[in-house]
Scaffold this active site. Structure first.
Site, PDB file in Angstrom:
ATOM      1  N   ASN A 177       0.885  -1.164   0.000  1.00  0.00           N
ATOM      2  CA  ASN A 177       0.000   0.000   0.000  1.00  0.00           C
ATOM      3  C   ASN A 177       0.920   1.211   0.000  1.00  0.00           C
ATOM      4  OD1 ASN A 177      -1.794   2.068   0.444  1.00  0.00           O
ATOM      5  ND2 ASN A 177      -2.276   1.501   2.556  1.00  0.00           N
ATOM      6  N   LYS A 211       0.255   4.295  -0.273  1.00  0.00           N
ATOM      7  CA  LYS A 211      -0.303   5.515   0.332  1.00  0.00           C
ATOM      8  C   LYS A 211      -0.031   6.703  -0.614  1.00  0.00           C
ATOM      9  CE  LYS A 211       0.201   3.224   4.715  1.00  0.00           C
ATOM     10  NZ  LYS A 211       0.381   3.303   6.163  1.00  0.00           N
ATOM     11  N   HIS A 232      -9.105   1.868   5.048  1.00  0.00           N
ATOM     12  CA  HIS A 232      -7.822   1.977   5.741  1.00  0.00           C
ATOM     13  C   HIS A 232      -7.981   2.923   6.931  1.00  0.00           C
ATOM     14  CE1 HIS A 232      -3.641   2.865   6.591  1.00  0.00           C
ATOM     15  NE2 HIS A 232      -3.358   1.741   5.964  1.00  0.00           N
ATOM     16  N   GLU A 285      -6.205   5.235   7.935  1.00  0.00           N
ATOM     17  CA  GLU A 285      -5.925   6.633   7.616  1.00  0.00           C
ATOM     18  C   GLU A 285      -7.158   7.299   6.991  1.00  0.00           C
ATOM     19  OE1 GLU A 285      -2.400   5.764   5.391  1.00  0.00           O
ATOM     20  OE2 GLU A 285      -1.430   5.145   7.257  1.00  0.00           O
ATOM     21  N   GLU A 330      -5.168  -4.467  10.703  1.00  0.00           N
ATOM     22  CA  GLU A 330      -4.101  -3.481  10.881  1.00  0.00           C
ATOM     23  C   GLU A 330      -4.308  -2.730  12.195  1.00  0.00           C
ATOM     24  OE1 GLU A 330      -2.207  -2.496   6.794  1.00  0.00           O
ATOM     25  OE2 GLU A 330      -3.669  -0.974   7.300  1.00  0.00           O
ATOM     26  N   GLY A 387       2.975   2.450  10.623  1.00  0.00           N
ATOM     27  CA  GLY A 387       3.943   3.517  10.404  1.00  0.00           C
ATOM     28  C   GLY A 387       4.696   3.931  11.656  1.00  0.00           C
ATOM     29  N   SER A 419       3.778  -2.058  10.173  1.00  0.00           N
ATOM     30  CA  SER A 419       5.238  -2.154  10.361  1.00  0.00           C
ATOM     31  C   SER A 419       5.787  -3.539  10.039  1.00  0.00           C
ATOM     32  CB  SER A 419       5.637  -1.729  11.779  1.00  0.00           C
ATOM     33  OG  SER A 419       5.265  -0.390  12.019  1.00  0.00           O
TER      34      SER A 419
END
Ligand code: 13P
Length: 255
Positions: free
Chosen positions: A13, A15, A98, A100, A170, A176, A216
């Site tokens: 991904n 991003k 996601h 985010e 996730e 991240g 991660s």
């Protein structure tokens, strides 16, 4: 993972990274490194990179995905991209929900569900993300939350449609941050997702669904993560921006 019933899927991904020329260069670097993979290899890329990514991966084992899709078929939704548009461009996968998008763009369990329905109805494979925040984990809500998000995302989805859906666990606190869930935490979280699917569709169906881990994941921890029975590959952020790192994770999932 249960190799007898499920094939691992390693999906990058990207991003909001890589311009079209950078996308082409990175894919060219990756192609020979992942050519021998014994797992499915997907790169989910920014909308603007899709044409160049499709062109660069023609005839290879790399599939291309988008990072979001709108739930309406067409109309006055400025700035949005429909499932049919992605499909016609040659996209095969799409990341939905996601954290985010949930955190910064108002994504809700309802819109995740609507996007998932739109994606599978258009013939795309959906990678639906679920995951708890650190606060939710510390309050003891991990299982409840993962089951709730999973079931909400799958509202009005048939067992037949479920064949085109991957769930990615996730944990928000691991994205991240460099803090990876331990292999046991990943296996447990993925197990909660699978249990929710079993509660809705039965245990036999749940056994066939690909459940990825993301957060991660890197060449150092990939081996022990993908060894876990409930971890059918990964959704990779930072490490998918470096060809050797991504290839090392693909290799780990190919064993
Ligand atoms: P990182 O691998 O950078 O933690 O990102 C994970 C992720 O969000 C993939 O969707």
């Amino acid at each position: 993972m249960k190799k007898s019933v499920r094939r691992a899927v390693i999906a990058g991904n990207w991003k909001m990274n890589n311009t079209p020329s950078q996308a082409k260069a990175l894919i060219e670097e990756m192609k020979p490194l992942v050519a021998g993979a014994d797992c499915d290899v997907v790169l989910c890329v920014p909308f603007i990179d899709i044409p160049v990514a499709i062109e660069a991966t023609k005839g290879t084992n790399i599939k291309i995905g988008a990072e979001n899709v709108h739930f309406k078929a067409s109309g006055a939704y400025t700035g949005e991209v429909s499932a049919d548009m992605l499909k016609e461009a040659g996209v095969e996968y799409v990341v939905i929900g996601h954290s985010e998008r949930r955190q910064y763009f108002g994504e809700t369990d309802q819109t995740v569900n609507l996007r998932t329905i739109a994606a599978v109805n258009a013939g795309l494979k959906a990678i639906v993300c679920v995951g708890e925040t650190l606060e939710q984990r510390e309050l003891g809500y991990t299982e409840t939350l993962l089951k709730y998000q999973t079931k909400m995302a799958l509202t009005n989805i048939s067992a037949e449609q479920l064949k085109n859906i991957i769930i990615a666990y996730e944990p928000v606190w691991a994205i991240g941050t460099g803090v990876t869930a331990t292999a046991d935490q990943a296996d447990e979280g993925n197990g909660f997702v699978r249990a929710a699917i079993a509660e809705k569709y039965g245990a036999d169906v749940a056994e066939t669904v690909t459940v990825q881990y993301g957060g991660s994941m890197n060449p150092k921890n990939a081996d022990e993560l993908v060894e876990k029975v409930n971890v059918d590959g990964g959704l990779i952020g930072g490490a998918s921006l470096k060809a050797p790192d991504f290839a090392a994770i693909v290799k780990a999932a190919s064993k």
